[in-house]
Scaffold this active site. Structure first.
Site, mmCIF file in Angstrom:
data_model
loop_
_atom_site.group_PDB
_atom_site.id
_atom_site.type_symbol
_atom_site.label_atom_id
_atom_site.label_comp_id
_atom_site.label_asym_id
_atom_site.label_seq_id
_atom_site.Cartn_x
_atom_site.Cartn_y
_atom_site.Cartn_z
ATOM 1 N N HIS A 108 0.834 -1.206 0.000
ATOM 2 C CA HIS A 108 0.000 0.000 0.000
ATOM 3 C C HIS A 108 0.867 1.253 0.000
ATOM 4 C CE1 HIS A 108 -3.218 2.775 1.401
ATOM 5 N NE2 HIS A 108 -2.232 3.299 2.109
ATOM 6 N N GLU A 109 1.871 1.286 0.873
ATOM 7 C CA GLU A 109 2.713 2.480 0.972
ATOM 8 C C GLU A 109 3.530 2.693 -0.299
ATOM 9 O OE1 GLU A 109 2.271 4.595 3.241
ATOM 10 O OE2 GLU A 109 1.016 3.351 4.530
ATOM 11 N N HIS A 157 1.484 4.292 -3.009
ATOM 12 C CA HIS A 157 1.430 5.758 -2.988
ATOM 13 C C HIS A 157 2.552 6.357 -3.840
ATOM 14 C CE1 HIS A 157 -1.780 6.614 -0.191
ATOM 15 N NE2 HIS A 157 -1.254 5.890 0.773
ATOM 16 N N GLU A 196 -5.843 6.999 -0.838
ATOM 17 C CA GLU A 196 -5.773 5.813 0.012
ATOM 18 C C GLU A 196 -6.422 4.609 -0.660
ATOM 19 O OE1 GLU A 196 -4.172 5.364 2.924
ATOM 20 O OE2 GLU A 196 -3.361 7.364 2.567
#
Length: 267
Positions: free
Chosen positions: A125-126, A129, A188
């Site tokens: 997920h990070e 980004h 997100e």
């Protein structure tokens, strides 16, 4: 009104200058250079290391193992970066990835993400980004919003319009809750999708993403109403992951067939 024409011209120039597309096909406004963002990422990473003690040994090896497996399935340009990984001593169940190839994981997250697949959910997920240039888009959107409000404020003042201060205050609230916060929530959700695919391609079980967010919810910590928050609610995140799960499972099966099956030892 003449001031409306100024705002329209400003918006058009920004759109032409910074139009790009995210990995999911969403249109973006990206006005900053990647070299500037990488420099900012390096500075932020150095500052974080000054503020919190780092942890080595088995915890660092574990996080490094999961991160390396995810990085190995990135597009060539991102994969070839010299990714740096640090584990920070903090009870906050948090992690981050920064432009330029920097990953940080707090020890508190290792208590919530209970296996390699759940940890890969967060790291994917990070890194999602970073792949989607969300830092660039966020900074660009805030700059464009501030510029637009400045143009409108100057125009209202020059026209001597009564109540212009109240109008600007209302516009500020509208920008915060109608543009900036929803934009962050969309980031997100997009990072959830990208991260889910990355972890699956790397050979981590995407079903673990559901368990991770259930753990996050059970760990406590009140959330503001979703419309006032920069993050979707845990329930919204789980629903989004479930909607993307069929594609992720297919990628996971392909990874298994290709022999990608990480074995990162939890501390």
């Amino acid at each position: 009104m003449p001031w409306m024409k100024k705002v329209g011209a400003c918006a058009l120039m920004l759109a032409v200058a910074g139009c790009s597309t995210s990995p999911t096909g969403r249109s973006q406004l990206t006005l900053m250079s990647e070299s500037d963002l990488s420099q900012m990422g390096a500075q932020a990473f150095a500052q974080y290391q000054q503020e919190l003690p780092t942890v080595g040994g088995s915890q660092l090896n574990y996080v490094q193992c999961v991160t390396t497996a995810v990085v190995n399935v990135l597009p060539p340009e991102q994969r070839q970066q010299n990714w740096q990984v640090k584990v920070f001593e903090s009870e906050d169940a948090n992690a981050f990835a920064l432009p330029g190839g920097y990953v940080g994981v707090n020890t508190g997250l290792l208590d919530v993400a209970t296996n390699q697949d759940q940890l890969a959910t967060v790291i994917g997920h990070e890194i999602g980004h970073v792949l989607a240039h969300h830092a660039n888009e966020r900074a660009s959107t805030e700059s464009a919003t501030q510029l637009g409000m400045s143009v409108v404020g100057a125009a209202l003042g020059s026209q001597g319009i009564a109540g212009s201060d109240q109008m600007m205050a209302a516009m500020g609230m509208g920008a915060q809750y109608g543009i900036l916060l929803p934009f962050s929530r969309s980031h997100e959700s997009e990072a959830d999708t990208i991260g889910l695919n990355l972890m699956a391609e790397a050979g981590f079980d995407p079903q673990a993403s559901i368990a991770l967010w259930q753990n996050m919810s059970n760990a406590g910590g009140g959330q503001p109403p979703e419309w006032m928050s920069t993050h979707p609610s845990h329930g919204s995140r789980i629903a989004g992951l479930e909607a993307d799960m069929a594609n992720a499972n297919s990628l996971y099966q392909q990874a298994q067939s290709a022999g990608r099956s990480p074995n990162c030892k939890a501390p």
